[in-house]
Design an enzyme around this catalytic site. Sequence first.
Site, PDB file in Angstrom:
ATOM      1  N   CYS A 150     -15.584 -13.145  53.001  1.00 19.06           N
ATOM      2  CA  CYS A 150     -16.795 -13.373  53.124  1.00 19.06           C
ATOM      3  C   CYS A 150     -17.624 -14.888  53.741  1.00 19.06           C
ATOM      4  O   CYS A 150     -18.485 -14.343  53.894  1.00 19.06           O
ATOM      5  CB  CYS A 150     -17.059 -13.465  51.056  1.00 19.06           C
ATOM      6  SG  CYS A 150     -17.496 -11.709  50.570  1.00 19.06           S
TER       7      CYS A 150
ATOM      8  N   GLU B 280     -19.873 -10.738  46.851  1.00 21.06           N
ATOM      9  CA  GLU B 280     -21.073 -11.233  48.382  1.00 21.06           C
ATOM     10  C   GLU B 280     -20.791 -10.639  49.435  1.00 21.06           C
ATOM     11  O   GLU B 280     -22.351 -10.629  49.694  1.00 21.06           O
ATOM     12  CB  GLU B 280     -20.469 -12.534  48.844  1.00 21.06           C
ATOM     13  CG  GLU B 280     -20.187 -13.780  47.967  1.00 21.06           C
ATOM     14  CD  GLU B 280     -18.850 -13.935  47.569  1.00 21.06           C
ATOM     15  OE1 GLU B 280     -18.246 -12.355  46.566  1.00 21.06           O
ATOM     16  OE2 GLU B 280     -18.395 -14.918  46.922  1.00 21.06           O
TER      17      GLU B 280
ATOM     18  N   ILE C 170     -15.523  -4.938  43.364  1.00 22.92           N
ATOM     19  CA  ILE C 170     -15.430  -3.236  43.106  1.00 22.92           C
ATOM     20  C   ILE C 170     -14.305  -3.313  43.475  1.00 22.92           C
ATOM     21  O   ILE C 170     -13.695  -2.799  45.261  1.00 22.92           O
ATOM     22  CB  ILE C 170     -16.424  -2.632  43.944  1.00 22.92           C
ATOM     23  CG1 ILE C 170     -18.226  -2.851  43.634  1.00 22.92           C
ATOM     24  CG2 ILE C 170     -16.352  -0.730  43.618  1.00 22.92           C
ATOM     25  CD1 ILE C 170     -18.951  -1.890  43.962  1.00 22.92           C
ATOM     26  N   GLU C 171     -13.303  -2.621  43.121  1.00 23.05           N
ATOM     27  CA  GLU C 171     -12.252  -3.049  43.059  1.00 23.05           C
ATOM     28  C   GLU C 171     -11.314  -0.966  43.350  1.00 23.05           C
ATOM     29  O   GLU C 171     -12.235  -0.309  42.692  1.00 23.05           O
ATOM     30  CB  GLU C 171     -11.145  -3.160  42.216  1.00 23.05           C
ATOM     31  CG  GLU C 171     -11.087  -4.816  42.457  1.00 23.05           C
ATOM     32  CD  GLU C 171     -10.706  -5.573  41.318  1.00 23.05           C
ATOM     33  OE1 GLU C 171      -9.458  -5.381  40.752  1.00 23.05           O
ATOM     34  OE2 GLU C 171     -10.478  -6.672  41.600  1.00 23.05           O
TER      35      GLU C 171
HETATM   36  N1  THU Z   1     -13.226 -11.942  44.682  1.00 20.08           N
HETATM   37  C1  THU Z   1     -14.659 -11.657  44.867  1.00 20.08           C
HETATM   38  O1  THU Z   1     -15.429 -10.943  44.408  1.00 20.08           O
HETATM   39  N2  THU Z   1     -15.684 -12.933  45.592  1.00 20.08           N
HETATM   40  C2  THU Z   1     -14.999 -14.089  46.398  1.00 20.08           C
HETATM   41  O2  THU Z   1     -15.157 -14.741  46.940  1.00 20.08           O
HETATM   42  C3  THU Z   1     -13.246 -14.058  45.944  1.00 20.08           C
HETATM   43  C4  THU Z   1     -12.659 -12.406  44.887  1.00 20.08           C
HETATM   44  C5  THU Z   1     -13.300 -10.642  43.717  1.00 20.08           C
HETATM   45  C6  THU Z   1     -12.018 -10.203  44.604  1.00 20.08           C
HETATM   46  C7  THU Z   1     -11.449  -9.235  43.786  1.00 20.08           C
HETATM   47  O3  THU Z   1     -12.058  -7.651  43.101  1.00 20.08           O
HETATM   48  C8  THU Z   1     -11.231  -9.646  42.662  1.00 20.08           C
HETATM   49  O4  THU Z   1     -12.531 -10.909  42.541  1.00 20.08           O
HETATM   50  C9  THU Z   1     -10.173 -10.738  42.632  1.00 20.08           C
HETATM   51  O5  THU Z   1      -9.637 -11.171  44.126  1.00 20.08           O
END
Ligand code: THU
Length: 131
Positions: free
Chosen positions: A89, A55, A43-44
């Site tokens: 994570c 995760e 979620i950004e």
């Molecule tokens: N992202 C994850 O959800 N898990 C990870 O372990 C690597 C990166 C997401 C964070 C961000 O929303 C997008 O991938 C690009 O970095």
Amino acid sequence: MDDLALGKKAIETKSKSLPTYSNFHVGAALLTKDGKIYEGGNIETSSYSLTICAERTAVFKAILEGEREFESIAIASDSDEFCPPCGACRQVLLDLCGKDLNVILINPKEEIKKFKLSELIPHSFGEDFLK
Ligand code: THU
């Protein structure tokens, strides 16, 4: 539940994520020892550093529901490659799920790579230092 089924759940869960700025979808499926699955998606936010990974959403949801014993986490992304968990994570998974957690990476061809979390975060900091 077998690794492929959990991996497919992670692929399915990608569609629930909200990567508004990167458009890079990540899905996670966290399996408890008693067979429950908690889904996670990244979620950004417009303040990019407040983004949360798939995760961690899965783990935090599970912890808040009272779960403490975990078997495996599967991770899927938009990449053609296997998407390993980021460093942050890895630390959170270590502290909340333990070093024996199975980490199952699945790519779009539904091929799988499997690790123990301890392989992904060797020489780690952890609760033992705080005793
Ligand atoms: N992202 C994850 O959800 N898990 C990870 O372990 C690597 C990166 C997401 C964070 C961000 O929303 C997008 O991938 C690009 O970095």
